[in-house]
Design a protein around this motif. Structure first.
Motif, mmCIF file in Angstrom:
data_model
loop_
_atom_site.group_PDB
_atom_site.id
_atom_site.type_symbol
_atom_site.label_atom_id
_atom_site.label_comp_id
_atom_site.label_asym_id
_atom_site.label_seq_id
_atom_site.Cartn_x
_atom_site.Cartn_y
_atom_site.Cartn_z
ATOM 1 N N ALA A 132 -24.060 33.294 -29.291
ATOM 2 C CA ALA A 132 -24.110 32.866 -30.701
ATOM 3 C C ALA A 132 -22.995 31.867 -30.951
ATOM 4 N N LYS A 135 -19.095 28.638 -36.013
ATOM 5 C CA LYS A 135 -18.988 27.278 -36.547
ATOM 6 C C LYS A 135 -17.726 27.031 -37.343
ATOM 7 N N THR A 147 -22.349 37.312 -39.568
ATOM 8 C CA THR A 147 -22.942 35.980 -39.743
ATOM 9 C C THR A 147 -23.423 35.394 -38.410
ATOM 10 N N ARG A 149 -25.582 34.521 -35.278
ATOM 11 C CA ARG A 149 -27.021 34.492 -35.015
ATOM 12 C C ARG A 149 -27.216 34.195 -33.535
ATOM 13 N N TRP A 150 -27.998 35.050 -32.896
ATOM 14 C CA TRP A 150 -27.988 35.156 -31.448
ATOM 15 C C TRP A 150 -29.244 34.600 -30.791
ATOM 16 N N THR A 151 -29.037 34.125 -29.566
ATOM 17 C CA THR A 151 -30.124 33.710 -28.685
ATOM 18 C C THR A 151 -30.027 34.530 -27.414
ATOM 19 N N THR A 247 -32.691 24.311 -28.452
ATOM 20 C CA THR A 247 -32.766 24.965 -29.755
ATOM 21 C C THR A 247 -32.284 26.405 -29.640
ATOM 22 N N ASP A 249 -31.885 30.229 -31.088
ATOM 23 C CA ASP A 249 -32.597 31.159 -31.956
ATOM 24 C C ASP A 249 -31.631 31.723 -32.992
ATOM 25 N N GLY A 250 -32.170 32.416 -33.963
ATOM 26 C CA GLY A 250 -31.335 32.887 -35.063
ATOM 27 C C GLY A 250 -31.435 34.378 -35.320
ATOM 28 N N TYR A 251 -31.357 35.166 -34.247
ATOM 29 C CA TYR A 251 -31.537 36.604 -34.425
ATOM 30 C C TYR A 251 -30.233 37.288 -34.828
ATOM 31 N N ASP A 252 -30.354 38.181 -35.798
ATOM 32 C CA ASP A 252 -29.263 39.045 -36.219
ATOM 33 C C ASP A 252 -29.273 40.261 -35.298
#
Ligand SMILES: [Cu+2]
Length: 339
Positions: A132, A135, A147, A149-151, A247, A249-252
């Motif tokens: 993740a 930022k 906050t 967001r994981w791939t 790209t 991913d945006g997994y919580d």
């Protein structure tokens, strides 16, 4: 090649762990990671801990290693996060976890060698890795973990293989594999001296990232809620491109797993179990997992120098800070006693 002291130690740990078939004694932590031969320390949660300088015992939470890139957490032992906490922040990077300031500097395509502090062979299951981005101006230091967001970039596929003629019977009888006739990803990890390699993805934008590495132990998972998740996190500074070409991913992490998923609520000792459905989100299409055949022990070690992120696009080398202890003494060398 003669076995190193540390591999002997982990064999002993593994053997002794298999003699204690219980869910209370728990079972591992991140010992360290090695990138390009440089070692970065993990976090050791175990309690109580004696300070050899003062012969006094500390209370938890145990302080993190100075300059650690690994997240510290508030467990009192080498324990796990249970399925009842799959939607709790504890599943993100272990119980009450917080980020250190430091990051391990890595390049795309580097292999990160993740070393666990031993592993009980009966604790079979998948080995999963996620990444993740952080930022903020200070990278991952002080990041709000909810906050992130994981791939998913590795899931130790196929996780479970059927072995003809029970060819691992000897290994199981000698405490080197988990279940006769089956090879689990954790057996591959144990055979590699309790370590696992992950490739730093290519195509990411330069910057700070958390890597979340996790074993899900399934030895009690025949009972709903009996799986044991061992997540550990560490910070990376990836020298990628200015702009990423893949790209994310945006997994919580609080939405990765459910306690009734077939890969989490599963009887691993059932003879008929011939395949395994991996839980969690789909692995990224661009991910390049290190295959079983290339999982090997890591032997070379030298101390790496982490970096601290400044202004989100720059880093400076981490420099030693003297961490005060309850007795006012420095803790810098305390963790160099082992391994
Ligand atoms: Cu255990």
């Amino acid at each position: 090649m003669p076995p190193s002291t540390s591999s002997l130690l982990s064999i002993l740990l593994t053997l002794s762990s298999t003699l204690i078939p219980d869910p209370v004694f728990a079972h591992s932590h991140l010992s360290h990671i090695v990138v390009n031969g440089a070692l970065y320390h993990g976090y050791d949660p175990r309690s109580p801990v004696k300070n050899p300088d003062s012969n006094k015992t500390y209370n938890n939470p145990r302080p993190n290693h100075p300059g650690s890139v690994a997240w510290s957490y508030a467990a009192f032992d080498d324990g796990f996060v249970a399925p009842e906490n799959y939607s709790h922040p504890d599943i993100i990077c272990h119980i009450g976890a917080t980020s250190p300031k430091a990051h391990a500097p890595v390049r795309p395509g580097d292999l990160i060698h993740i070393q666990w502090n031993g592993w009980p062979v009966g604790h079979v299951g998948p080995i999963l890795t996620y990444i993740a981005p952080c930022k903020s101006q200070s990278g991952c230091a002080g990041v709000d973990k909810t906050t992130l967001r994981w791939t998913k970039i590795d899931e130790s596929r196929p996780v479970l293989e059927i072995l003809p003629n029970n060819e691992n019977r000897w290994d199981v009888e000698h405490g080197r594999a988990g279940i006769v006739g089956k090879r689990w990803a954790t057996d591959v990890m144990v055979a590699a001296n309790n370590s696992w390699q992950v490739e730093v993805p290519r195509g990411l934008a330069r910057g700070a990232y958390v890597m979340r590495h996790e074993i899900i132990a399934l030895h009690f998972a025949a009972k709903r809620g009996g799986a044991q998740n061992y997540p550990v996190c560490f910070n990376l500074w990836i020298e990628g491109e200015k702009e990423g070409s893949v790209t994310l991913d945006g997994y919580d992490a609080r939405e990765f797993y459910r306690d009734d998923h077939i890969g989490v609520w599963v009887n691993v000792t059932a003879p008929a179990l011939a395949s395994y459905i991996i839980p969690g989100p789909t692995i990224a299409s661009w991910a390049m997992p290190v295959p079983y055949a290339q999982q090997t022990s890591m032997l070379l070690r030298s101390e790496g120098t982490p970096v601290v992120v400044t202004r989100s696009t720059e880093t400076v080398l981490w420099t030693a800070e003297v961490t005060p202890t309850p007795t006012g003494q420095a803790v810098r060398h305390r963790y160099h006693l082992r391994g």
